[in-house]
Design a protein around this motif. Structure first.
Motif, mmCIF file in Angstrom:
data_model
loop_
_atom_site.group_PDB
_atom_site.id
_atom_site.type_symbol
_atom_site.label_atom_id
_atom_site.label_comp_id
_atom_site.label_asym_id
_atom_site.label_seq_id
_atom_site.Cartn_x
_atom_site.Cartn_y
_atom_site.Cartn_z
ATOM 1 N N LEU A 146 0.835 -1.203 0.000
ATOM 2 C CA LEU A 146 0.000 0.000 0.000
ATOM 3 C C LEU A 146 0.870 1.253 0.000
ATOM 4 C CD1 LEU A 146 -2.839 1.182 0.038
ATOM 5 C CD2 LEU A 146 -2.785 1.087 2.538
ATOM 6 N N ALA A 147 1.962 1.236 0.755
ATOM 7 C CA ALA A 147 2.858 2.397 0.788
ATOM 8 C C ALA A 147 3.478 2.644 -0.582
ATOM 9 C CB ALA A 147 3.953 2.182 1.832
ATOM 10 N N ILE A 148 3.916 1.586 -1.254
ATOM 11 C CA ILE A 148 4.510 1.735 -2.587
ATOM 12 C C ILE A 148 3.445 2.172 -3.587
ATOM 13 C CG2 ILE A 148 5.634 0.495 -4.476
ATOM 14 C CD1 ILE A 148 7.005 -1.245 -2.361
ATOM 15 N N ALA A 149 2.239 1.604 -3.479
ATOM 16 C CA ALA A 149 1.160 1.969 -4.403
ATOM 17 C C ALA A 149 0.822 3.455 -4.292
ATOM 18 C CB ALA A 149 -0.078 1.117 -4.132
ATOM 19 N N LYS A 150 0.775 3.980 -3.065
ATOM 20 C CA LYS A 150 0.458 5.403 -2.877
ATOM 21 C C LYS A 150 1.569 6.292 -3.434
ATOM 22 C CE LYS A 150 -2.660 5.004 1.090
ATOM 23 N NZ LYS A 150 -2.896 5.317 2.511
ATOM 24 N N GLU A 151 2.823 5.871 -3.259
ATOM 25 C CA GLU A 151 3.934 6.645 -3.817
ATOM 26 C C GLU A 151 3.911 6.588 -5.349
ATOM 27 O OE1 GLU A 151 7.264 8.928 -4.472
ATOM 28 O OE2 GLU A 151 5.975 8.749 -2.712
ATOM 29 N N LEU A 152 3.586 5.419 -5.880
ATOM 30 C CA LEU A 152 3.480 5.266 -7.333
ATOM 31 C C LEU A 152 2.362 6.146 -7.880
ATOM 32 C CD1 LEU A 152 4.444 3.831 -9.879
ATOM 33 C CD2 LEU A 152 2.938 1.925 -9.313
ATOM 34 N N GLN A 153 1.230 6.198 -7.180
ATOM 35 C CA GLN A 153 0.132 7.069 -7.592
ATOM 36 C C GLN A 153 0.567 8.532 -7.602
ATOM 37 O OE1 GLN A 153 -2.918 7.972 -4.767
ATOM 38 N NE2 GLN A 153 -4.555 7.916 -6.292
ATOM 39 N N ARG A 154 1.272 8.943 -6.559
ATOM 40 C CA ARG A 154 1.728 10.339 -6.470
ATOM 41 C C ARG A 154 2.631 10.702 -7.648
ATOM 42 N NH1 ARG A 154 5.871 13.361 -5.149
ATOM 43 N NH2 ARG A 154 7.251 11.563 -4.859
ATOM 44 N N GLN A 155 3.548 9.799 -7.986
ATOM 45 C CA GLN A 155 4.488 10.101 -9.074
ATOM 46 C C GLN A 155 3.795 10.079 -10.438
ATOM 47 O OE1 GLN A 155 8.273 8.128 -9.072
ATOM 48 N NE2 GLN A 155 8.465 8.150 -6.844
ATOM 49 N N ARG B 270 -6.999 -0.266 -4.031
ATOM 50 C CA ARG B 270 -7.207 -0.376 -2.579
ATOM 51 C C ARG B 270 -6.608 0.853 -1.924
ATOM 52 N NH1 ARG B 270 -4.240 -2.549 1.853
ATOM 53 N NH2 ARG B 270 -2.616 -3.518 0.577
ATOM 54 N N THR B 271 -7.408 1.610 -1.177
ATOM 55 C CA THR B 271 -6.941 2.865 -0.591
ATOM 56 C C THR B 271 -6.595 2.753 0.882
ATOM 57 O OG1 THR B 271 -9.204 3.545 -0.071
ATOM 58 C CG2 THR B 271 -8.327 4.197 -2.222
ATOM 59 N N GLY B 272 -6.911 1.608 1.504
ATOM 60 C CA GLY B 272 -6.646 1.431 2.931
ATOM 61 C C GLY B 272 -6.431 -0.025 3.253
ATOM 62 N N ASP B 273 -6.419 -0.334 4.541
ATOM 63 C CA ASP B 273 -6.167 -1.692 4.997
ATOM 64 C C ASP B 273 -7.470 -2.470 5.089
ATOM 65 O OD1 ASP B 273 -5.062 -3.974 6.013
ATOM 66 O OD2 ASP B 273 -4.738 -3.189 8.030
ATOM 67 N N TYR B 274 -7.922 -2.987 3.963
ATOM 68 C CA TYR B 274 -9.129 -3.811 3.906
ATOM 69 C C TYR B 274 -8.992 -4.801 2.768
ATOM 70 C CZ TYR B 274 -10.161 -0.148 0.470
ATOM 71 O OH TYR B 274 -10.072 0.740 -0.573
ATOM 72 N N PHE B 275 -9.832 -5.829 2.798
ATOM 73 C CA PHE B 275 -9.734 -6.929 1.850
ATOM 74 C C PHE B 275 -10.591 -6.683 0.612
ATOM 75 C CE2 PHE B 275 -11.468 -10.976 0.252
ATOM 76 C CZ PHE B 275 -10.281 -11.588 -0.140
ATOM 77 N N ILE B 276 -10.035 -6.973 -0.558
ATOM 78 C CA ILE B 276 -10.782 -6.933 -1.820
ATOM 79 C C ILE B 276 -10.547 -8.256 -2.542
ATOM 80 C CG2 ILE B 276 -11.138 -5.763 -4.034
ATOM 81 C CD1 ILE B 276 -9.976 -3.257 -2.876
ATOM 82 N N LEU C 114 12.524 -2.398 1.668
ATOM 83 C CA LEU C 114 11.145 -2.185 1.240
ATOM 84 C C LEU C 114 10.379 -1.288 2.206
ATOM 85 C CD1 LEU C 114 10.272 -5.789 0.005
ATOM 86 C CD2 LEU C 114 10.468 -3.740 -1.416
ATOM 87 N N ALA C 115 10.822 -1.230 3.450
ATOM 88 C CA ALA C 115 10.176 -0.360 4.434
ATOM 89 C C ALA C 115 10.704 1.068 4.366
ATOM 90 C CB ALA C 115 10.387 -0.917 5.845
ATOM 91 N N SER C 116 11.746 1.294 3.573
ATOM 92 C CA SER C 116 12.379 2.608 3.480
ATOM 93 C C SER C 116 11.650 3.497 2.486
ATOM 94 C CB SER C 116 13.839 2.444 3.055
ATOM 95 O OG SER C 116 14.374 3.638 2.539
ATOM 96 N N ALA C 117 11.321 4.724 2.892
ATOM 97 C CA ALA C 117 10.621 5.657 1.998
ATOM 98 C C ALA C 117 11.462 5.978 0.774
ATOM 99 C CB ALA C 117 10.282 6.943 2.759
ATOM 100 N N SER C 118 12.778 6.107 0.937
ATOM 101 C CA SER C 118 13.639 6.446 -0.199
ATOM 102 C C SER C 118 13.662 5.308 -1.217
ATOM 103 C CB SER C 118 15.064 6.751 0.281
ATOM 104 O OG SER C 118 15.625 5.624 0.948
ATOM 105 N N HIS C 119 13.679 4.061 -0.735
ATOM 106 C CA HIS C 119 13.669 2.930 -1.669
ATOM 107 C C HIS C 119 12.313 2.807 -2.352
ATOM 108 C CE1 HIS C 119 15.182 -0.771 -3.397
ATOM 109 N NE2 HIS C 119 14.120 -1.430 -2.953
ATOM 110 N N GLN C 120 11.249 3.065 -1.616
ATOM 111 C CA GLN C 120 9.915 3.042 -2.216
ATOM 112 C C GLN C 120 9.804 4.091 -3.318
ATOM 113 O OE1 GLN C 120 7.222 3.560 1.068
ATOM 114 N NE2 GLN C 120 7.646 1.547 1.950
#
Length: 472
Positions: A201-210, A223-229, A375-381
């Motif tokens: 989700l963190a990578i997806a949001k950063e990808l969306q921003r870019q 998926r915009t939050g922590d829920y199941f689809i 993968l948990a690093s914001a710079s790597h994401q």
């Protein structure tokens, strides 16, 4: 005496078996997840149960009767804010009959089902409460109750860019799917508290921003939050958003913690191209069973899609998927090690969209301690997202969708196309590819230094700009 003893022993066994069948299951815990259009309650059980659900009005309530169960937990730690639930209460109607009442601030449509044990979960009762009017104003917060940080409310989706593109042409829409979520945590990391669902989700949001920072492009989060689809619904959401490309973000796990590197996958209509790809596809396709999509038959869905896979639209979609996948993989290889240097193909259910080119990006092995920390690093994401965006842009610059801003730039001589590329997919021949791109077969051979018309699946061909001549 021996026969009598046997009968007595047999009777004891039957009595023990009957006692086990009749023994009440404990409701050990209750979890809550909020999605944009529904609220999910999950009751963790010590064994199987029978249940029924009905609604009451004035005031609105949901009643859940669970036969063969007793309560062994409390409801006062559920985070009810931003949900239609104002309270949850229970009563033991009989020693083995539990009634749960859900008080509501608005009417909902319930759906319930049980799930057998699967991986880290035991028996579960799942109750989904679907909002009856998703377009209605936000639900007022529930009365204050003791809460725990168990299921954070879904984050609001970043709104589409409002700036109109030049010439009134449409944006290219990229659906970004964060793998797993909610009840389905995905792969587990050796780093305490790190789950695949949070990383994706963190990578997806950063990808969306870019992507949204690029003129002529718009990214939509599946998926915009922590829920199941459910997996099938993910592609349906992408289609409703008018996606030109579907990108599913994941983080690998492997039995060996030493495994490392990023990968990109496209759908294979003949199965996996390697044992690794097959193992990963089987693991990812279990998400519906882990998260709980109700009465889902994965086999039925595969049979239903078997005919679709033969359609020419799927052939074109597969070709585009391999093309964009190879570009993304190439750019990812510049900022992170690769597990495979070519696009792998496997039967991922989330990629089975006949009309939308789709790729699954495994950003690294979360089971590897070093990669898990990266993968948990914001710079790597951010770096990963930049590499994916670069590959996506390159693909669409060479293959702009009709009516898009990039197509308008191309048609007006304002877009440097550069060399076109085509990744060969199953069932294609050199003659068919030449016909598709309206180039002479001889020119296609020459541009790729081919001595014959033999080509291989996964091979990248350069498409010349030569106009179509008489076929030799």
């Amino acid at each position: 005496m021996r026969i009598g003893a046997r009968f007595i022993a047999f009777g004891v066994v039957l009595a023990v078996m009957a006692a086990e069948v009749l023994a009440a299951s404990d409701v050990r815990s209750v979890r809550l997840w909020r999605a944009p259009d529904n609220t999910r309650l999950v009751f963790d059980l010590s064994g199987p149960v029978q249940h029924s659900v009905f609604t009451l009005s004035a005031p609105d309530r949901i009643v859940i009767d669970v036969s063969g169960a007793k309560l062994a937990t409390q409801f006062d730690q559920l985070a009810l804010s931003n949900t239609p639930i104002t309270g949850v209460r229970s009563a033991q109607r009989a020693p083995e009959d539990l009634r749960v009442v859900i008080d509501l601030s608005a009417p909902v449509t319930p759906k319930s089902f049980t799930l057998a044990p699967n991986q880290q979960y035991g028996h579960r009762l799942v109750v989904d409460l679907f909002d009856q009017d998703p377009g209605a104003p936000a639900i007022a917060p529930a009365a204050p109750v003791a809460t725990a940080p168990q299921a954070p409310a879904a984050a609001p989706q970043t709104p589409p860019k409002l700036t109109p593109v030049a010439g009134g042409k449409r944006d290219i829409v990229v659906a970004v799917d964060a793998g797993h979520g909610g009840e389905d945590p995905g792969a587990l990391s050796p780093v305490k508290g790190q789950f695949e669902k949070h990383v994706t989700l963190a990578i997806a949001k950063e990808l969306q921003r870019q992507i949204n920072a690029e003129k002529g492009f718009r990214a939509e989060l599946v998926r915009t939050g922590d829920y199941f689809i459910p997996l099938r619904k993910r592609t349906e959401i992408a289609r409703k958003k008018g996606a030109d490309l579907f990108v599913s973000i994941h983080a690998d796990a492997a039995p060996r913690s030493a495994a490392f590197g990023a990968s990109v996958y496209a759908l294979s209509d003949r199965g996996a191209t390697s044992e690794t790809a097959r193992w990963l596809a089987d693991a990812e396709n279990q998400s519906d069973l882990i998260g709980g999509a109700g009465n889902v038959s994965l086999d039925d869905k595969d049979r239903m899609l078997a005919g679709v896979l033969l359609d020419l639209s799927m052939t074109a979609s597969l070709s585009s998927s391999l093309n964009v996948g190879q570009k993304v993989l190439s750019h990812m290889g510049r900022i992170t090690p690769l597990h495979k240097r070519r696009v792998e193909q496997a039967g991922f259910m989330v990629l089975k969209s006949p009309d939308i080119p789709s790729i699954l990006v495994e950003t690294g092995f979360i089971s590897n301690p070093n990669e898990a920390r990266k993968l948990a690093s914001a710079s790597h994401q951010q770096a990963l997202s930049r590499s994916i965006v670069t590959g996506v842009k390159q693909f669409f610059q060479q293959n702009p969708p009709p009516g898009s801003y990039l197509a308008w730039l191309r048609d007006n001589g304002k877009l440097a196309l550069g060399p076109r590329e085509h990744v060969v997919s199953s069932g294609e021949s050199l003659a068919l590819i030449a016909q598709r791109y309206q180039v002479a077969l001889s020119a296609l051979r020459s541009a790729n230094a081919l001595r014959s018309d033999l080509i291989q699946v996964g091979q990248t061909l350069q498409i010349p700009t030569t106009a179509l001549a008489v076929q030799p």
